[in-house]
Design a protein around this motif. Sequence first.
Motif, PDB file in Angstrom:
ATOM      1  N   GLY A  21     -21.810  22.231 -12.767  1.00 27.76           N
ATOM      2  CA  GLY A  21     -23.028  21.476 -12.460  1.00 27.76           C
ATOM      3  C   GLY A  21     -24.048  22.320 -11.718  1.00 27.76           C
ATOM      4  N   ALA A  22     -23.564  23.141 -10.780  1.00 27.28           N
ATOM      5  CA  ALA A  22     -24.472  24.021 -10.038  1.00 27.28           C
ATOM      6  C   ALA A  22     -25.124  25.042 -10.962  1.00 27.28           C
ATOM      7  CB  ALA A  22     -23.703  24.731  -8.923  1.00 27.28           C
ATOM      8  N   SER A  23     -24.363  25.577 -11.907  1.00 30.96           N
ATOM      9  CA  SER A  23     -24.918  26.542 -12.872  1.00 30.96           C
ATOM     10  C   SER A  23     -25.988  25.892 -13.739  1.00 30.96           C
ATOM     11  CB  SER A  23     -23.797  27.111 -13.752  1.00 30.96           C
ATOM     12  OG  SER A  23     -22.919  27.908 -12.991  1.00 30.96           O
ATOM     13  N   VAL A  24     -25.734  24.664 -14.172  1.00 31.60           N
ATOM     14  CA  VAL A  24     -26.729  23.943 -14.980  1.00 31.60           C
ATOM     15  C   VAL A  24     -28.002  23.707 -14.169  1.00 31.60           C
ATOM     16  CG1 VAL A  24     -27.236  21.729 -16.093  1.00 31.60           C
ATOM     17  CG2 VAL A  24     -25.054  22.872 -16.527  1.00 31.60           C
ATOM     18  N   LEU A  25     -27.845  23.338 -12.890  1.00 28.21           N
ATOM     19  CA  LEU A  25     -29.017  23.138 -12.032  1.00 28.21           C
ATOM     20  C   LEU A  25     -29.818  24.428 -11.875  1.00 28.21           C
ATOM     21  CD1 LEU A  25     -27.573  20.857  -9.191  1.00 28.21           C
ATOM     22  CD2 LEU A  25     -29.172  20.212 -11.014  1.00 28.21           C
ATOM     23  N   VAL A  26     -29.121  25.560 -11.751  1.00 29.54           N
ATOM     24  CA  VAL A  26     -29.807  26.855 -11.659  1.00 29.54           C
ATOM     25  C   VAL A  26     -30.559  27.147 -12.950  1.00 29.54           C
ATOM     26  CG1 VAL A  26     -29.428  29.358 -11.534  1.00 29.54           C
ATOM     27  CG2 VAL A  26     -28.272  27.843  -9.927  1.00 29.54           C
ATOM     28  N   ALA A  27     -29.925  26.865 -14.096  1.00 30.10           N
ATOM     29  CA  ALA A  27     -30.583  27.092 -15.391  1.00 30.10           C
ATOM     30  C   ALA A  27     -31.826  26.231 -15.519  1.00 30.10           C
ATOM     31  CB  ALA A  27     -29.604  26.802 -16.532  1.00 30.10           C
ATOM     32  N   PHE A  28     -31.746  24.965 -15.096  1.00 27.72           N
ATOM     33  CA  PHE A  28     -32.905  24.080 -15.140  1.00 27.72           C
ATOM     34  C   PHE A  28     -34.007  24.562 -14.215  1.00 27.72           C
ATOM     35  CE2 PHE A  28     -30.634  20.499 -17.255  1.00 27.72           C
ATOM     36  CZ  PHE A  28     -31.648  20.139 -18.137  1.00 27.72           C
ATOM     37  N   ALA A  29     -33.613  24.967 -13.006  1.00 31.00           N
ATOM     38  CA  ALA A  29     -34.602  25.403 -12.015  1.00 31.00           C
ATOM     39  C   ALA A  29     -35.325  26.669 -12.449  1.00 31.00           C
ATOM     40  CB  ALA A  29     -33.918  25.627 -10.665  1.00 31.00           C
ATOM     41  N   LEU A  30     -34.599  27.582 -13.102  1.00 37.98           N
ATOM     42  CA  LEU A  30     -35.181  28.880 -13.455  1.00 37.98           C
ATOM     43  C   LEU A  30     -35.714  28.943 -14.879  1.00 37.98           C
ATOM     44  CD1 LEU A  30     -32.543  31.229 -11.763  1.00 37.98           C
ATOM     45  CD2 LEU A  30     -34.756  30.492 -10.855  1.00 37.98           C
ATOM     46  N   GLY A  31     -35.151  28.121 -15.782  1.00 36.36           N
ATOM     47  CA  GLY A  31     -35.569  28.202 -17.180  1.00 36.36           C
ATOM     48  C   GLY A  31     -36.038  26.907 -17.786  1.00 36.36           C
ATOM     49  N   GLY A  32     -35.913  25.802 -17.036  1.00 42.12           N
ATOM     50  CA  GLY A  32     -36.380  24.521 -17.540  1.00 42.12           C
ATOM     51  C   GLY A  32     -35.451  23.851 -18.535  1.00 42.12           C
ATOM     52  N   GLN A  33     -34.272  24.390 -18.759  1.00 44.47           N
ATOM     53  CA  GLN A  33     -33.312  23.783 -19.685  1.00 44.47           C
ATOM     54  C   GLN A  33     -31.896  24.188 -19.278  1.00 44.47           C
ATOM     55  OE1 GLN A  33     -34.198  25.312 -23.588  1.00 44.47           O
ATOM     56  NE2 GLN A  33     -33.696  27.415 -23.057  1.00 44.47           N
ATOM     57  N   VAL A  42     -31.809  38.714 -14.367  1.00 45.81           N
ATOM     58  CA  VAL A  42     -31.568  38.301 -12.987  1.00 45.81           C
ATOM     59  C   VAL A  42     -31.269  36.804 -12.941  1.00 45.81           C
ATOM     60  CG1 VAL A  42     -32.576  38.096 -10.681  1.00 45.81           C
ATOM     61  CG2 VAL A  42     -32.998  40.145 -12.045  1.00 45.81           C
ATOM     62  N   GLU A  43     -32.032  36.012 -13.702  1.00 43.30           N
ATOM     63  CA  GLU A  43     -31.819  34.566 -13.728  1.00 43.30           C
ATOM     64  C   GLU A  43     -30.442  34.215 -14.295  1.00 43.30           C
ATOM     65  OE1 GLU A  43     -34.495  36.084 -14.924  1.00 43.30           O
ATOM     66  OE2 GLU A  43     -36.126  35.413 -13.599  1.00 43.30           O
ATOM     67  N   TYR A  44     -30.045  34.944 -15.343  1.00 38.59           N
ATOM     68  CA  TYR A  44     -28.733  34.675 -15.941  1.00 38.59           C
ATOM     69  C   TYR A  44     -27.610  35.036 -14.962  1.00 38.59           C
ATOM     70  CZ  TYR A  44     -24.882  34.454 -19.234  1.00 38.59           C
ATOM     71  OH  TYR A  44     -23.704  34.119 -19.846  1.00 38.59           O
ATOM     72  N   TYR A  45     -27.823  36.105 -14.219  1.00 38.47           N
ATOM     73  CA  TYR A  45     -26.843  36.505 -13.193  1.00 38.47           C
ATOM     74  C   TYR A  45     -26.682  35.385 -12.161  1.00 38.47           C
ATOM     75  CZ  TYR A  45     -24.883  39.004  -9.198  1.00 38.47           C
ATOM     76  OH  TYR A  45     -24.119  39.371  -8.130  1.00 38.47           O
ATOM     77  N   LEU A  46     -27.786  34.794 -11.723  1.00 37.89           N
ATOM     78  CA  LEU A  46     -27.730  33.689 -10.761  1.00 37.89           C
ATOM     79  C   LEU A  46     -27.031  32.475 -11.363  1.00 37.89           C
ATOM     80  CD1 LEU A  46     -31.314  33.950  -9.215  1.00 37.89           C
ATOM     81  CD2 LEU A  46     -29.148  34.636  -8.165  1.00 37.89           C
ATOM     82  N   PHE A  47     -27.261  32.243 -12.654  1.00 39.50           N
ATOM     83  CA  PHE A  47     -26.601  31.151 -13.375  1.00 39.50           C
ATOM     84  C   PHE A  47     -25.073  31.307 -13.322  1.00 39.50           C
ATOM     85  CE2 PHE A  47     -24.555  30.026 -17.422  1.00 39.50           C
ATOM     86  CZ  PHE A  47     -24.763  28.647 -17.446  1.00 39.50           C
ATOM     87  N   VAL A  48     -24.602  32.519 -13.576  1.00 40.87           N
ATOM     88  CA  VAL A  48     -23.161  32.788 -13.579  1.00 40.87           C
ATOM     89  C   VAL A  48     -22.590  32.703 -12.161  1.00 40.87           C
ATOM     90  CG1 VAL A  48     -21.400  34.547 -14.026  1.00 40.87           C
ATOM     91  CG2 VAL A  48     -23.257  34.183 -15.661  1.00 40.87           C
ATOM     92  N   MET A  49     -23.307  33.237 -11.185  1.00 41.17           N
ATOM     93  CA  MET A  49     -22.796  33.313  -9.820  1.00 41.17           C
ATOM     94  C   MET A  49     -22.771  31.967  -9.102  1.00 41.17           C
ATOM     95  SD  MET A  49     -21.769  36.348  -9.023  1.00 41.17           S
ATOM     96  CE  MET A  49     -21.203  36.695 -10.662  1.00 41.17           C
ATOM     97  N   ALA A  50     -23.562  31.008  -9.559  1.00 40.47           N
ATOM     98  CA  ALA A  50     -23.633  29.711  -8.875  1.00 40.47           C
ATOM     99  C   ALA A  50     -22.272  29.044  -8.787  1.00 40.47           C
ATOM    100  CB  ALA A  50     -24.627  28.798  -9.598  1.00 40.47           C
ATOM    101  N   SER A  51     -21.473  29.153  -9.841  1.00 39.71           N
ATOM    102  CA  SER A  51     -20.158  28.498  -9.834  1.00 39.71           C
ATOM    103  C   SER A  51     -19.211  29.143  -8.825  1.00 39.71           C
ATOM    104  CB  SER A  51     -19.543  28.535 -11.237  1.00 39.71           C
ATOM    105  OG  SER A  51     -19.257  29.861 -11.636  1.00 39.71           O
TER     106      SER A  51
END
Length: 201
Positions: A21-33, A42-51
């Motif tokens: 859920g945290a990764s999805v929230l990061v994806a929404f916050a940074l990419g809108g989906q 960098v955004e994808y790295y944050l997506f992976v690291m959130a979990s």
Amino acid sequence: GWRYVLGLMIILFAWLIVGSGASVLVAFALGGQADPSGLGLVEYYLFVMASFLCFFVGILIAVALVHRRHPQTLITARKRIDWHRVGHGFVAWFVPYCLIGGLGQYLLYPDTFSFTSSLITFALFVPLALVLTAIQTTTEELFFRGYIVQGASLIWSNRVFLAIVPAVIFTLPHLLNPEARAGGWLTIFSNYFFVPGLVWT
């Protein structure tokens, strides 16, 4: 025994459910989906690291609240962490890894590297990578080489058994990694089962 079962459930819930859920929230916050495929590096790295942040918190909750122990007991039975030993282990692993894994790959397969002149991306990524990668690796060590080993020792205290159990469990989630799918069974065995699983344990 029941504490390890309950603790394991809490940790896996924090990692797989809350972390996803945290990764999805990061994806929404940074990419809108929710789909991370459109994210930058960098955004994808944050997506992976959130979990992994959720994974880490899950371990702390399980150890502190369920086992009523200090998280340090996953690292050492001593009163204090021996940072000299930690530094020795880091050098003993990092130096050959850089020489063989990094320099060796660059010399043998230079086309697998790409260089960028974007100083802004570099300046943004380095501090994030230093902090979040340290959290990710520490979390994996605490869980696979700490919590799992200590839990398995309730079943059998044989050292070979205690090395094989986390090696197998560590390998399983990494089977989904792209390099594991592309490299075949030898890559899986050497990169996940043998080196991190057996040698590090």
